[in-house]
Every structure is written in structure tokens, then in C-alpha cells.
Enzyme design. Sequence first.
Site, PDB file in Angstrom:
ATOM      1  N   TYR A  71       0.376  -1.596   0.132  1.00 11.76           N
ATOM      2  CA  TYR A  71       0.446  -0.281   0.287  1.00 11.76           C
ATOM      3  C   TYR A  71       1.022   1.569   0.489  1.00 11.76           C
ATOM      4  CZ  TYR A  71      -3.508   3.111   0.972  1.00 11.76           C
ATOM      5  OH  TYR A  71      -4.417   4.174   1.096  1.00 11.76           O
ATOM      6  N   PHE A 123      -6.929  20.045 -24.564  1.00 13.79           N
ATOM      7  CA  PHE A 123      -8.143  18.687 -25.067  1.00 13.79           C
ATOM      8  C   PHE A 123      -9.252  19.015 -24.080  1.00 13.79           C
ATOM      9  CE2 PHE A 123      -8.486  13.702 -24.241  1.00 13.79           C
ATOM     10  CZ  PHE A 123      -8.931  14.162 -25.382  1.00 13.79           C
ATOM     11  N   ASP A 124      -9.935  18.084 -24.322  1.00  7.39           N
ATOM     12  CA  ASP A 124     -11.459  18.233 -24.532  1.00  7.39           C
ATOM     13  C   ASP A 124     -11.428  17.931 -22.699  1.00  7.39           C
ATOM     14  OD1 ASP A 124     -11.706  15.651 -24.649  1.00  7.39           O
ATOM     15  OD2 ASP A 124     -13.156  15.712 -25.583  1.00  7.39           O
ATOM     16  N   ASP A 214       0.621  20.025 -21.464  1.00  5.16           N
ATOM     17  CA  ASP A 214       0.053  18.623 -21.077  1.00  5.16           C
ATOM     18  C   ASP A 214       0.989  17.462 -21.890  1.00  5.16           C
ATOM     19  OD1 ASP A 214      -1.190  16.026 -22.251  1.00  5.16           O
ATOM     20  OD2 ASP A 214      -3.038  17.912 -22.484  1.00  5.16           O
ATOM     21  N   ALA A 216       1.218  14.526 -22.557  1.00  3.62           N
ATOM     22  CA  ALA A 216       0.497  12.904 -23.417  1.00  3.62           C
ATOM     23  C   ALA A 216       1.250  12.123 -24.520  1.00  3.62           C
ATOM     24  CB  ALA A 216      -1.122  12.698 -23.550  1.00  3.62           C
ATOM     25  N   LYS A 257      -0.678   7.081 -23.419  1.00  2.00           N
ATOM     26  CA  LYS A 257      -0.256   7.836 -25.001  1.00  2.00           C
ATOM     27  C   LYS A 257       1.176   7.221 -24.405  1.00  2.00           C
ATOM     28  CE  LYS A 257      -4.323  10.303 -24.469  1.00  2.00           C
ATOM     29  NZ  LYS A 257      -4.974  10.356 -23.426  1.00  2.00           N
ATOM     30  N   HIS A 448     -21.798  13.064 -27.660  1.00  2.00           N
ATOM     31  CA  HIS A 448     -20.345  12.999 -28.603  1.00  2.00           C
ATOM     32  C   HIS A 448     -20.539  11.183 -28.450  1.00  2.00           C
ATOM     33  CE1 HIS A 448     -17.584  14.156 -26.609  1.00  2.00           C
ATOM     34  NE2 HIS A 448     -16.376  13.323 -27.274  1.00  2.00           N
TER      35      HIS A 448
HETATM   36  N1  F0G Z   1      -4.207  15.140 -22.150  1.00  2.00           N
HETATM   37  C1  F0G Z   1      -4.835  14.921 -24.252  1.00  2.00           C
HETATM   38  C2  F0G Z   1      -3.931  15.835 -25.305  1.00  2.00           C
HETATM   39  C3  F0G Z   1      -5.102  14.091 -24.433  1.00  2.00           C
HETATM   40  O1  F0G Z   1      -5.480  13.519 -25.389  1.00  2.00           O
HETATM   41  C4  F0G Z   1      -6.083  13.068 -23.282  1.00  2.00           C
HETATM   42  C5  F0G Z   1      -6.746  11.764 -24.122  1.00  2.00           C
HETATM   43  C6  F0G Z   1      -5.864  13.422 -21.990  1.00  2.00           C
HETATM   44  C7  F0G Z   1      -5.407  14.778 -21.840  1.00  2.00           C
HETATM   45  C8  F0G Z   1      -6.800  13.149 -21.181  1.00  2.00           C
HETATM   46  O2  F0G Z   1      -6.059  11.588 -21.179  1.00  2.00           O
HETATM   47  O3  F0G Z   1      -8.214   9.809 -21.255  1.00  2.00           O
HETATM   48  O4  F0G Z   1      -6.064   9.617 -19.790  1.00  2.00           O
HETATM   49  O5  F0G Z   1      -7.333  11.236 -18.871  1.00  2.00           O
HETATM   50  N2  F0G Z   1      -6.793  12.489 -24.855  1.00  2.00           N
HETATM   51  C9  F0G Z   1      -7.808  10.592 -25.806  1.00  2.00           C
HETATM   52  C10 F0G Z   1      -8.328  10.707 -26.641  1.00  2.00           C
HETATM   53  C11 F0G Z   1      -9.215  10.064 -24.903  1.00  2.00           C
HETATM   54  O6  F0G Z   1      -8.719   9.638 -27.420  1.00  2.00           O
HETATM   55  O7  F0G Z   1      -7.346  11.300 -27.857  1.00  2.00           O
HETATM   56  P1  F0G Z   1      -6.545  10.250 -20.466  1.00  2.00           P
END
Ligand code: F0G
Length: 456
Positions: A71, A123-124, A214, A216, A257, A448
Amino acid sequence: MKTIIEPFRVKMVEPIRMTTRSEREEILRDARYNLFAIRSEDVLIDLLTDSGTSAMSAAQWGAMIQGDEAYACARSFFRFERTIRELTGYRHILPTHQGRAAERILFGVLGKPGMVVPNNSHFDTTRANVEHVGCRAVDLPCAESHDLAAEVPFKGNMDLEGLKRAIGEHGRERIPLVMVTITNNSGGGQPVSLANLRAVSELAHSHGIPVYLDAARFAENAYFIKLQEEGQAARSVREIAKEIFRLTDGCTMSAKKDALVNIGGFLATNDEEVAVKMRNLLILTEGFTTYGGLAGRDLEAIAQGLEEVLDEDYLRYRLASTRYLGRKLVELGIPILRPVGGHAVYLDARGFLPHLSAVAYPGQALAVAIFREGGVRSVEVGQVMFGRRDAAGVEAPVERDLVRMAIPRRVYTQSHVDYVAEVMEEVWKQRAEVKGLRISWEPPALRHFTCRFDLA
Ligand code: F0G
């Protein structure tokens, strides 16, 4: 030049179930033409996302067996922390279950109602987390990014003048941080140059504003820098990546990613005071500070993945394979966002289906047509995702309608991609026949994912 081959051999396979066109018609009807509702078993080639869909290596699976599941203060955490600290230089590293959990904690700690967060493009989930704490998410993509067809490198850059204006208008008090997304996913997987990141960082820091990445797709971004930025060709991608991180004060990371794993993420900062607050929130909702919602084995897989992703043979293949699909589509005359980004090819659905108006959802219609033709799943990034209804239920057209074909890492071979191109050729030939869609049901937000369509 010789073919750039997949720099790996296949050790384990997962069968793909073949379907016929009439089966796919039925699958689409059952899913109400929403590709998120299609079972993965019914998909031949899944290009919905590059997130969490990587094939792990033998070394990653081997590391997972070594996972220490204690843990607190598990050995696996220290391997994870050591690897990330060596790469990024950040002082405080918090594991999270994925990227959005890191975002929620970052903005939960730094964001206050009425504040403004600039980003090259949110990102969304990032936008949603900024807005959730009452801040305003401001996108500042560079001017060149608005022209889909312009073959310019580093279309992911931030608009520096825009950032200057935002800082002038709101000041340090109302800007808790500047965020830079590498590569810029919403903008087409386009990279950010070192020069741009350096300038953003100097500008923000001169006002006392921290800069967070960010991160990723940091490795893909670093490789673009090596390939395209002046004076960078002789450096290793690792060195470039190290510099990227060291220009900034912290990051959020979706390990799904560029850490080549199926789940995981982290949050990092150099600010001691901020880190204390982050750890408190982490314990509240994710888990203790040394596991953050992940198993010890996940931490091992991430640590190993972060080593593998910087292998330049891997990155050469990675960018070449995405570019390979893009080039085939361009040769067919299919309009795509250019240049091809790191993780995906984005189709310009309005250019593809000029007979459909924005509210006939050309992106969705195209994604449906591609699935019907060949069982290839892609995702609409346009009117369905971003459109909003006014009080009368009417939608104004959004800026662009794209369809993203994201390439999972180390999963598909060149013949899979050749097949996708053949499917696209067929859809392109029959494009005049593609019909628009109507939404028959939608939820109040994030439609969506779950909305239903009828053929118009
Ligand atoms: N930032 C970026 C640039 C992303 O592309 C994503 C996720 C996230 C943050 C969020 O990360 O999914 O680990 O919580 N992108 C995926 C996509 C879902 O399909 O582009 P997460």
C-alpha cells in the site's frame, strides 16, 4: 531508402473477427450510428483512439510480474518516480489513474472561479476540468493552424501575441498557469517547437506565471523537433525531451499515450507548496501518494514504457507509419489536415462531403461510411463533439468537421494500414452517395459519446 519496418516481432496475437458489409449495416443500425456504441469485437481495425490501446512489450509484461503491491512506499513507486524524475527533472511526482485525474487535481489546487487558463488547445477533458472549477479555458493556437491544408511545421505552436494580450488583460492574479499541450491533439496532433515553448516559458515566467505541459505525447513531439527544428538533428530525442520538461514547472500526463500502457498517468510539479495540496487531493480521490489509483504493476509498466518510447527506431517507425497512411490518402486526392501529425490522420469531412451542411454532421456521416465499407472505426471531431444548441434548439456550425483516424502504438502492421487506405479509396469513389445524419436523442452534455442518430 528502404522500407521503415516495424521495429518489433509479434509474440502474441489477438484475432480480428471478419465481418461482411451486411453484418456491418446491422451493427451500425444497432449502434444507432454512434461508433462509441459498437462492440470492439465487431470492429476490424480500430482507429478510435491511440489512448490505452498500445501493445505492451515483453519487457513491460515482465516488469509487471515484478510489481510490488504494498500500500505504502512500494518498490515499484520508487522505480516509477526515479524514471520520471530523471526524464523530467520535476521534484514532485504523483501517480494518477489517467490524465484527466491529474488535470482534476491540478486545476482543483490552482484554479479559482473567474480565473483564465491559456493553452495552445485544450483537450476536451482538460477544458472540462478547467471549467469545472469556474475558470475560463482559452485556446491560443498559432495563426497557421487555422489553415487545414498549409504544410507548415509546428502548427501546434501557441500564439505568443495572443498570450501577451491575455496576460496584459488578466494579469498574474487571474492566470494561475499557462498550459502547453504536446503534441496538440485537438489541433491535429501537431507538434510545438522548442523555440515556441522557450518563448512561452520566458514570457509566462517574466510575469511569475508557471507553465505546465500536457505531456501525453511528449516523445512524438520531441522526435518532430529532432526532425524539423533547426539545430536539433544531432541531439538525441531523450536530450530534447529533457529540455522540454526543464523549460516548464510541471506537467499532467496521460500514460495511456506515450508511456505505452493501457492505463495510468501522473501529475508533477516543482512547487513544494502546491505539491502538498495536490497530495491531499490525491489521497482524497485517487489513493495514497505512492500509488494514486494504480497497482504496483501498472507503475512498473509505465516506468518501462517511458524508456521504450524514447527509442529512436521506435519513434522513426511511429511517425513514419502515421505519415504512410496520410500519404496514401493524399495520393488518392482525399482532403486531410496537413502536415500529418504524430498519432493520427485527420480527414477534412467538409472537403470530403461538400454536399452535406454542417448540421447534417458530415464528420459523423463519413465515419459511419468508413465503418460500413470496411469495419474501420474512427471518430468524429467536429459538429457532433463541439456543436451547441441555442434556446430554440438550433446549432451554429463549428469551425471544422474532422474525422480522426488514430493509430494505436505497435498494434497494426503495414498491411492493416494498406487495407485502411483501400477502404478509404472505395468511400472516396462513392462519396456523392454518402447521406447525412440527424440526431434522434442526445444527453445534456458530452453528447458525442452516447447520442443516437437516424439516417437523414
Ligand atoms: N490530454 C490530451 C492531449 C489527451 O489527448 C488526452 C486523452 C488527455 C489529456 C486525457 O487523458 O484519457 O488519460 O484521461 N485523449 C484520448 C484521445 C482520450 O482519444 O485523444 P486520459
